[in-house]
Design a protein around this motif. Sequence first.
Motif, PDB file in Angstrom:
ATOM      1  N   PHE A   1       0.247 -13.683   2.847  1.00  0.00           N
ATOM      2  CA  PHE A   1       1.609 -13.700   2.300  1.00  0.00           C
ATOM      3  C   PHE A   1       2.362 -14.967   2.678  1.00  0.00           C
ATOM      4  CE2 PHE A   1       5.810 -12.821   4.343  1.00  0.00           C
ATOM      5  CZ  PHE A   1       6.614 -12.766   3.216  1.00  0.00           C
ATOM      6  N   THR A   2       1.936 -15.652   3.737  1.00  0.00           N
ATOM      7  CA  THR A   2       2.770 -16.663   4.388  1.00  0.00           C
ATOM      8  C   THR A   2       2.592 -18.095   3.884  1.00  0.00           C
ATOM      9  OG1 THR A   2       1.099 -16.818   6.146  1.00  0.00           O
ATOM     10  CG2 THR A   2       2.949 -15.321   6.508  1.00  0.00           C
ATOM     11  N   SER A   3       1.707 -18.344   2.910  1.00  0.00           N
ATOM     12  CA  SER A   3       1.490 -19.729   2.448  1.00  0.00           C
ATOM     13  C   SER A   3       1.410 -19.826   0.924  1.00  0.00           C
ATOM     14  CB  SER A   3       0.211 -20.301   3.068  1.00  0.00           C
ATOM     15  OG  SER A   3       0.299 -20.350   4.465  1.00  0.00           O
ATOM     16  N   PRO A   4       2.461 -19.421   0.204  1.00  0.00           N
ATOM     17  CA  PRO A   4       2.393 -19.441  -1.264  1.00  0.00           C
ATOM     18  C   PRO A   4       2.417 -20.841  -1.864  1.00  0.00           C
ATOM     19  CG  PRO A   4       4.591 -18.857  -0.534  1.00  0.00           C
ATOM     20  CD  PRO A   4       3.742 -18.916   0.701  1.00  0.00           C
ATOM     21  N   ILE A   5       2.777 -21.856  -1.073  1.00  0.00           N
ATOM     22  CA  ILE A   5       2.745 -23.234  -1.585  1.00  0.00           C
ATOM     23  C   ILE A   5       1.304 -23.695  -1.768  1.00  0.00           C
ATOM     24  CG2 ILE A   5       3.254 -25.658  -1.028  1.00  0.00           C
ATOM     25  CD1 ILE A   5       5.786 -24.780   0.325  1.00  0.00           C
ATOM     26  N   ARG A   6       0.419 -23.209  -0.907  1.00  0.00           N
ATOM     27  CA  ARG A   6      -0.951 -23.724  -0.910  1.00  0.00           C
ATOM     28  C   ARG A   6      -2.039 -22.694  -1.200  1.00  0.00           C
ATOM     29  NH1 ARG A   6      -3.545 -22.880   4.080  1.00  0.00           N
ATOM     30  NH2 ARG A   6      -2.227 -22.049   5.731  1.00  0.00           N
ATOM     31  N   ARG A   7      -1.675 -21.399  -1.367  1.00  0.00           N
ATOM     32  CA  ARG A   7      -2.676 -20.370  -1.676  1.00  0.00           C
ATOM     33  C   ARG A   7      -2.164 -19.468  -2.793  1.00  0.00           C
ATOM     34  NH1 ARG A   7      -3.779 -18.986   4.464  1.00  0.00           N
ATOM     35  NH2 ARG A   7      -2.036 -17.550   4.072  1.00  0.00           N
ATOM     36  N   TYR A   8      -2.967 -19.324  -3.835  1.00  0.00           N
ATOM     37  CA  TYR A   8      -2.556 -18.495  -4.970  1.00  0.00           C
ATOM     38  C   TYR A   8      -2.525 -17.023  -4.589  1.00  0.00           C
ATOM     39  CZ  TYR A   8      -2.050 -16.934  -9.791  1.00  0.00           C
ATOM     40  OH  TYR A   8      -1.576 -16.365 -10.944  1.00  0.00           O
ATOM     41  N   SER A   9      -3.386 -16.608  -3.665  1.00  0.00           N
ATOM     42  CA  SER A   9      -3.385 -15.214  -3.218  1.00  0.00           C
ATOM     43  C   SER A   9      -2.010 -14.812  -2.702  1.00  0.00           C
ATOM     44  CB  SER A   9      -4.427 -15.020  -2.114  1.00  0.00           C
ATOM     45  OG  SER A   9      -4.130 -15.852  -0.993  1.00  0.00           O
ATOM     46  N   ASP A  10      -1.368 -15.697  -1.947  1.00  0.00           N
ATOM     47  CA  ASP A  10      -0.056 -15.411  -1.373  1.00  0.00           C
ATOM     48  C   ASP A  10       1.010 -15.287  -2.461  1.00  0.00           C
ATOM     49  OD1 ASP A  10      -1.886 -16.776   0.400  1.00  0.00           O
ATOM     50  OD2 ASP A  10      -0.291 -16.742   1.888  1.00  0.00           O
ATOM     51  N   LEU A  11       0.879 -16.084  -3.509  1.00  0.00           N
ATOM     52  CA  LEU A  11       1.823 -16.011  -4.629  1.00  0.00           C
ATOM     53  C   LEU A  11       1.715 -14.652  -5.328  1.00  0.00           C
ATOM     54  CD1 LEU A  11       3.896 -17.304  -6.488  1.00  0.00           C
ATOM     55  CD2 LEU A  11       2.044 -18.483  -7.677  1.00  0.00           C
ATOM     56  N   LEU A  12       0.488 -14.150  -5.486  1.00  0.00           N
ATOM     57  CA  LEU A  12       0.299 -12.824  -6.081  1.00  0.00           C
ATOM     58  C   LEU A  12       0.958 -11.742  -5.227  1.00  0.00           C
ATOM     59  CD1 LEU A  12      -3.457 -13.083  -7.148  1.00  0.00           C
ATOM     60  CD2 LEU A  12      -1.473 -13.066  -8.677  1.00  0.00           C
TER      61      LEU A  12
ATOM     62  N   GLU B   1       0.833  -1.205   0.000  1.00  0.00           N
ATOM     63  CA  GLU B   1       0.000   0.000   0.000  1.00  0.00           C
ATOM     64  C   GLU B   1       0.873   1.264   0.000  1.00  0.00           C
ATOM     65  OE1 GLU B   1      -3.068   1.759   3.171  1.00  0.00           O
ATOM     66  OE2 GLU B   1      -3.804  -0.042   2.142  1.00  0.00           O
ATOM     67  N   SER B   2       1.956   1.252   0.781  1.00  0.00           N
ATOM     68  CA  SER B   2       2.833   2.423   0.840  1.00  0.00           C
ATOM     69  C   SER B   2       3.549   2.664  -0.483  1.00  0.00           C
ATOM     70  CB  SER B   2       3.860   2.263   1.963  1.00  0.00           C
ATOM     71  OG  SER B   2       4.736   1.176   1.696  1.00  0.00           O
ATOM     72  N   ASN B   3       3.730   1.595  -1.292  1.00  0.00           N
ATOM     73  CA  ASN B   3       4.378   1.714  -2.600  1.00  0.00           C
ATOM     74  C   ASN B   3       3.381   1.899  -3.736  1.00  0.00           C
ATOM     75  OD1 ASN B   3       6.951   1.415  -1.507  1.00  0.00           O
ATOM     76  ND2 ASN B   3       6.932  -0.816  -1.738  1.00  0.00           N
ATOM     77  N   ASN B   4       2.088   2.069  -3.375  1.00  0.00           N
ATOM     78  CA  ASN B   4       1.026   2.227  -4.384  1.00  0.00           C
ATOM     79  C   ASN B   4       1.002   1.068  -5.373  1.00  0.00           C
ATOM     80  OD1 ASN B   4       0.058   4.764  -3.397  1.00  0.00           O
ATOM     81  ND2 ASN B   4       1.839   5.749  -4.363  1.00  0.00           N
ATOM     82  N   ALA B   5       1.307  -0.132  -4.867  1.00  0.00           N
ATOM     83  CA  ALA B   5       1.327  -1.329  -5.713  1.00  0.00           C
ATOM     84  C   ALA B   5       0.017  -2.092  -5.578  1.00  0.00           C
ATOM     85  CB  ALA B   5       2.493  -2.223  -5.320  1.00  0.00           C
ATOM     86  N   LEU B   6      -0.312  -2.855  -6.616  1.00  0.00           N
ATOM     87  CA  LEU B   6      -1.489  -3.721  -6.541  1.00  0.00           C
ATOM     88  C   LEU B   6      -1.295  -4.749  -5.429  1.00  0.00           C
ATOM     89  CD1 LEU B   6      -2.577  -4.619 -10.185  1.00  0.00           C
ATOM     90  CD2 LEU B   6      -4.001  -3.577  -8.428  1.00  0.00           C
ATOM     91  N   CYS B   7      -2.326  -4.951  -4.653  1.00  0.00           N
ATOM     92  CA  CYS B   7      -2.245  -5.920  -3.559  1.00  0.00           C
ATOM     93  C   CYS B   7      -3.530  -6.733  -3.524  1.00  0.00           C
ATOM     94  CB  CYS B   7      -2.054  -5.193  -2.224  1.00  0.00           C
ATOM     95  SG  CYS B   7      -2.033  -6.297  -0.784  1.00  0.00           S
ATOM     96  N   MET B   8      -3.400  -8.039  -3.352  1.00  0.00           N
ATOM     97  CA  MET B   8      -4.571  -8.893  -3.160  1.00  0.00           C
ATOM     98  C   MET B   8      -4.855  -8.944  -1.661  1.00  0.00           C
ATOM     99  SD  MET B   8      -6.975 -10.507  -4.583  1.00  0.00           S
ATOM    100  CE  MET B   8      -6.436 -10.819  -6.279  1.00  0.00           C
TER     101      MET B   8
END
Length: 715
Positions: free
Chosen positions: A558-569, A467-474
Motif C-alpha cells: 500500500f505504501t509505494s503507489p508512485i513506483r508500484r502498480y499493486s499499491d495503486l490498486l 478483507e473485512s469489507n469483502n473488497a477485492l485486494c491485491m
Amino acid sequence: MQKPPNRSSLPTEKKILEFINHNSRPLGKRDFVRYFRLSTSNRRMLVGMLEDLVKEGKIQRGRNRRYVSNDYLPSVSVVEVKGLDDDGEAILKLSDKHFEKSKEKIFLNSKPVIKPAPGIGDKLLVKLKAKKYGYEARIIKRLQKDPINLIGLFHSQPDCGLVTPSDRRLKTKFIINTKETNGAVDGELVECETISGREFGLPRARIIKIFGNSKTVNAITASIISKHGIPQQFTEPAFLQAQNSKAVPPKNRADIRHIPLVTIDDKNARDFDDAVWAERTKNNDGWHIIVAIADVSHYVRQNDPLDQAARNRGNSVYFPNTVIPMLPEKLSNGWCSLLPNEDRPCLAVDIWIDDAGNKKRHKFSRCIMRSAARLTYSEVQDSYNQKKEIDSNISFNLIDNLYGTFFSLDNHKKKRGAIDLDKQEYHFSLSQEGSIVGIEKRVRLDSHRLIEEFMILANQCAAETLESNNALCMYRTHERPDTISVRDLRKYLKLLGIKFGDGQSVRPLHFSQLIEKTKDRKDALGIQDAILRCQSRAVYSPKNIGHFGLALRRYAHFTSPIRRYSDLLVHRALINSLNTPNREPENDNLETFIEYGSHISMTERRAMAAERELFDRMAALYLWNQEGNTFSGYVTGVERFGLFVEINEVGACGFIPVSTLEVGYHQFDEVRRCLFNERTNTKFQLGDYINVRLKEVNLATGGLVFEVKQKEKKF
C-alpha cells in the motif's frame, strides 16, 4: 500394469507415484479413481494430493489436467533451438508450456540432414525417443522461424564481425557480414537479429542497434533495458495528462497539515511517497502512529492513459545511473511526491499499538498534508544517537517517539517469528560523467528498519481493511517452502550438527530461530544462503494465502503507489471502501485482478533481473584491469563442475572451475554441498571463507573467473 488395490481408501503418496511411473501415458482423474477404486468423498482429496505433488516437483501436469512423471515427454513435439553449446550442437527446449519445467535433456539426431542447419530461434517438429542420456529428437520438418534479437559485444575482424552474446546461456559467437554491421566499431555493445544459416560454422546475425562503448555505464544500462524489454517512452496521451496535472484542493479531505509528518529516505531519493509521525497514546500505554501515503489515485484514474502506462510498466526500475519511473516525472517527482512545505493529497492511516507492539485499532482517511521536513536515514540515526535536533521544524521528541514505536514493533516482529535475512548490499559511486568511482557497502541502520516496520504495519492494515469489507485486494503473498526444499535444508543442517524444526510442517519462527542461533558461526553466510534458496518467491494475487516470511495472515502493498502498480490498486480499493466523494466506480473483478497479479509479478521479476544483471556487468567493468589481484570471499554455491563465490570487497559473484582446484580428484557431495579431495584430505563447502585470485573478466556477460589462492583458517 500393476494389479489394482482391493480398497477404496485414499492412496498414499508412494502408491500414486508408483502408479504414474508405471504408465507411459498421461493419466486423468478418472484413471486414478478407477485404479484405486475411490469413493466419491475421496475424489476431491485425490486432486488436492496430485496438485501438491505438482507443486513439490515430483510429477508434472500436462494438457487437459493429465498427470505424468517428470521424465515424460510427448512422442511428437515442437521444440525451439534456444542456443548452441561449446561444440556447436543445438540446445533444444519444448515449446509446449505444460512441459516448460521439464529437466530432461533433448539431443538433436544428425539425421535426416536439413539445410541450412537449424539455428537459434528455429522451431522444429520432432519425434522424441527416450534414451539413457535423455531424449533423442529426429526432425520431421522445420516450422516457421521467429527471428531472435540478442545483445552482445562486437568484435571487428578483417573480413567480418563477431558478436559475443551477453546471455551466458548462448555458448557461441555470431558472425556478422561486413555489409550488415550497421557501422558498429570494435568494442561496442550492439543488438542483433539472427539470420538463418551459418558461415564458417557460426550462426549468422545482422546488427540493428548500437548502444555505445562497452566500457561506459550508460551503454551497458541501455543494452540491459533493451534486452529485458523494459518500456521507456510514455505514450503522448499519458505524457500530456501528467503535464496538465494540477494541485488538489483540500475540499472533502481531512486536514492534517498541522501534524509534523516527515519523509525519511536515502540521500539520493527524488520521489517521496510516504511520511510518518508518532506520539505516546493519551493513556501512556502505547503509541499512536500516522503513516501518510501520496494519493496517486487522484491523478491516475482507472483505464485512463496514465493508468494504462503504469499498468504496462508495473513498477519503477532503479539503476545506479538512472531511473525508469512507473509514472512521468511531473507526477513521480512533482505532484505525487510529498515534498517539504508543499500541500499534497494523501491517504493516511492512523494506527494505535500497545507497548508490546500489538495493534489495537486503525483508521484510514483521505487527507491533505504538508511534510514538515525531508530527512535522510543517516540524519535521523545521528539525531537519535546524539540526542540532538535535525531541523528547526522538527523537535527531538518526534525522533524519540519514532524510535520508541519502532522498538515496540521490532519486539513484536521477533515474537511472531518473521524471517529477517540481513543480506549485505552494495552501492556504486559514479562521477559526474557517469564512470565508476568505487563500490561501497550499504550500512543498514535502525532508521532503515524503523521505516520498514512502519510500512509493514500500514500494509497489514490495508489488507485487513479490504478483507473485512469483502473488497477485492491485491495481496502480497508468500507461500511456505515446499516439502522437498525443506527436506534438503534439513539434510544439509543435520550434517552441520544443527536440528531444524519438528515434524513435517515448518513455521517462520523456526527459520528466525535458526538465523539467530547460527549468526556467530563461521559458516553463517552459507547457512543463510541455504535458507534463502529454500524460500518460495513472493507474488501478487487476489487470492490470499498469507505471507510466510513476515509471519502474517494477510498482507498487501500500500505504501509505494508512485513506483508500484499493486499499491495503486490497493489505494483505489481502500478509497472505494471509505465511501468518500470523487471515488471511482468499481469495474474490476476477480478475473482481471488475477491477470493484473500475474502481470505485475512478471514486471517485478523483470526489474530484479535487469538490476542484478547491471550490477554484475558494472562490477565486471570495475574489475576490468584488476586481473591477478587477490580478494576475500565466501562460497555461495557448490556444483560438481566448480564453486561459486562472492567477493567481499565488491559483492560481485564469480566462478571457480573444479579443474583449477588443487591437484587430485574432487568428489562432489550433493547433500553436504561440498567438493572433497581424498588425496589432500581437503574440502570446499557452502559458506567457506576463501581468498581468490581474479583470472578472467568477461565484459560481454559480466562473468568473472577466479582461482583459489587459499582457504581462510581464522574467522
